[in-house]
Design a protein around this motif. Structure first.
Motif, PDB file in Angstrom:
ATOM      1  N   GLY A   1       7.737  -0.417  -3.872  1.00 14.42           N
ATOM      2  CA  GLY A   1       8.786   0.546  -4.201  1.00 14.42           C
ATOM      3  C   GLY A   1       8.611   1.123  -5.590  1.00 14.42           C
ATOM      4  N   LEU A   2       8.253   0.261  -6.530  1.00 16.62           N
ATOM      5  CA  LEU A   2       8.039   0.689  -7.913  1.00 16.62           C
ATOM      6  C   LEU A   2       6.913   1.720  -7.994  1.00 16.62           C
TER       7      LEU A   2
ATOM      8  N   ASN B   1       0.827  -1.205   0.000  1.00 17.61           N
ATOM      9  CA  ASN B   1       0.000   0.000   0.000  1.00 17.61           C
ATOM     10  C   ASN B   1       0.865   1.261   0.000  1.00 17.61           C
ATOM     11  N   ALA B   2       0.497   2.222  -0.831  1.00 13.04           N
ATOM     12  CA  ALA B   2       1.242   3.480  -0.934  1.00 13.04           C
ATOM     13  C   ALA B   2       1.227   4.261   0.374  1.00 13.04           C
ATOM     14  N   ILE B   3       0.225   3.997   1.231  1.00 19.36           N
ATOM     15  CA  ILE B   3       0.163   4.695   2.520  1.00 19.36           C
ATOM     16  C   ILE B   3       1.412   4.413   3.339  1.00 19.36           C
ATOM     17  N   MET B   4       1.797   3.143   3.417  1.00 16.10           N
ATOM     18  CA  MET B   4       2.965   2.794   4.226  1.00 16.10           C
ATOM     19  C   MET B   4       4.243   3.350   3.605  1.00 16.10           C
ATOM     20  N   MET B   5       4.333   3.316   2.275  1.00 20.25           N
ATOM     21  CA  MET B   5       5.504   3.863   1.604  1.00 20.25           C
ATOM     22  C   MET B   5       5.607   5.372   1.837  1.00 20.25           C
TER      23      MET B   5
ATOM     24  N   LYS C   1      13.796   3.335  -6.946  1.00 22.17           N
ATOM     25  CA  LYS C   1      14.533   2.238  -7.541  1.00 22.17           C
ATOM     26  C   LYS C   1      14.336   1.032  -6.627  1.00 22.17           C
ATOM     27  N   THR C   2      14.326  -0.171  -7.200  1.00 17.77           N
ATOM     28  CA  THR C   2      14.049  -1.359  -6.402  1.00 17.77           C
ATOM     29  C   THR C   2      15.138  -2.409  -6.536  1.00 17.77           C
TER      30      THR C   2
ATOM     31  N   LEU D   1      16.436   3.854  -2.587  1.00 21.05           N
ATOM     32  CA  LEU D   1      16.416   2.471  -3.054  1.00 21.05           C
ATOM     33  C   LEU D   1      15.602   1.628  -2.082  1.00 21.05           C
ATOM     34  N   MET D   2      14.616   0.898  -2.613  1.00 19.36           N
ATOM     35  CA  MET D   2      13.825  -0.031  -1.808  1.00 19.36           C
ATOM     36  C   MET D   2      14.415  -1.430  -1.958  1.00 19.36           C
ATOM     37  N   ILE D   3      14.817  -2.028  -0.838  1.00 19.93           N
ATOM     38  CA  ILE D   3      15.391  -3.377  -0.844  1.00 19.93           C
ATOM     39  C   ILE D   3      14.417  -4.341  -0.188  1.00 19.93           C
ATOM     40  N   GLY D   4      14.112  -5.451  -0.853  1.00 20.10           N
ATOM     41  CA  GLY D   4      13.211  -6.430  -0.271  1.00 20.10           C
ATOM     42  C   GLY D   4      13.373  -7.802  -0.883  1.00 20.10           C
ATOM     43  N   ASP D   5      12.700  -8.775  -0.277  1.00 17.75           N
ATOM     44  CA  ASP D   5      12.786 -10.152  -0.776  1.00 17.75           C
ATOM     45  C   ASP D   5      11.488 -10.618  -1.411  1.00 17.75           C
ATOM     46  N   ARG D   6      10.482  -9.732  -1.483  1.00 19.05           N
ATOM     47  CA  ARG D   6       9.179 -10.110  -2.033  1.00 19.05           C
ATOM     48  C   ARG D   6       8.833  -9.269  -3.252  1.00 19.05           C
TER      49      ARG D   6
END
Length: 266
Positions: A215-216, A183-187, A221-222, A202-207
């Motif tokens: 992030g996109l 959700n964009a709210i949390m971002m 950048k992701t 930069l958004m770093i994640g495993d999902r």
């Protein structure tokens, strides 16, 4: 535009269950040493920022403060406090979620609450499902901290919040409003807390389905790391791709990434 800031997931990126992922300690130490703005943004709603600080300290990562974290429990509490100040909620979730709701002035109640709020908890049972269904059918708004169906642990995976939501959704015929990633709210809350712009982050994640799409959509950048849930074989299932793919966080090098961006801009 150079990347100056990092927003990162935790489960599957920094640790997996009770085990630290190789290179995570050195990565965090490097961020602190070079005064790089960073924030751990996690869909984990069970633990408070203090809990997460202590967990990381036990794993050998020191020097972090509450300002370095935002959880889906925090985001959910912030969102609900803006929607209905001083509201009431029936909660299926851990202490972290209940604590954050109390902090924003919410009361926890089974008597005609404004909301039914669901987060991950190991104490989930049939009576909770029954009560949630009853209250939602009576008019309580259905809220979820996050949509993750599974979480990575040291020996594999375990059910997460999305799995707990399923029977309530089926029984009521209603879908929850999900506050956490993607959700964009949390971002937006994360960027506001960090005080940064999307173009420099930069958004770093495993999902792929939460971290990368979130992030996109937020204009960042992701970077996908393969130390958690997603694998390279899964990439073809999605209509979008991360900007970068690494085995784990130890391979994330901002200097190298910025040099590549500089070449592309020329």
């Amino acid at each position: 535009m150079a990347i100056k800031n990092i927003i990162s997931d935790m489960d599957g990126v920094i640790y997996r269950g009770k085990n630290l992922i190789p290179g995570a300690k050195e990565c965090v130490e490097n961020l602190l040493k070079n005064n790089i703005k960073f924030l751990f943004l996690t869909n984990n709603s069970e633990q408070t920022a203090i809990d997460l600080i202590r967990k990381l300290e036990l794993l050998g990562i020191k020097g972090l403060t509450e300002k370095n974290f935002i959880t889906s429990a925090m985001a959910t509490a912030m969102f609900l406090s803006e929607q209905k100040p001083g509201g009431t909620a029936y909660v299926i979730g851990g202490g972290g979620l209940i604590n954050e709701l109390y902090k924003v002035g919410f009361s926890i109640s089974e008597n005609n609450p404004d909301y039914v709020v669901v987060g991950k908890t190991k104490s989930y049972n049939f009576e909770m499902i029954k009560k949630a269904v009853e209250l939602i059918n009576k008019g309580a708004k259905f809220i979820a901290t996050n949509p993750d169906v599974i979480d990575p642990i040291e020996n594999g995976i375990e059910p997460a919040c999305g799995a707990l939501l399923a029977p309530i959704e089926r029984a009521t015929g209603k879908s929850p409003f999900v506050v956490g990633k993607p959700n964009a709210i949390m971002m937006t809350l994360a960027k506001r807390k960090l005080g940064v712009h999307s173009e420099e982050t930069l958004m770093i994640g495993d999902r792929m389905d939460t971290d990368i799409i979130g992030g996109l959509e937020a204009g960042m950048k992701t970077c996908l790391v393969l130390s958690g849930v997603s694998t390279k074989e899964m990439l073809n299932k999605f209509p979008y791709r991360p900007n970068y793919i690494f085995n784990n966080i130890s391979e994330v090098n901002l200097e190298k990434i910025n040099k590549e961006l500089e070449i592309l801009e020329k």
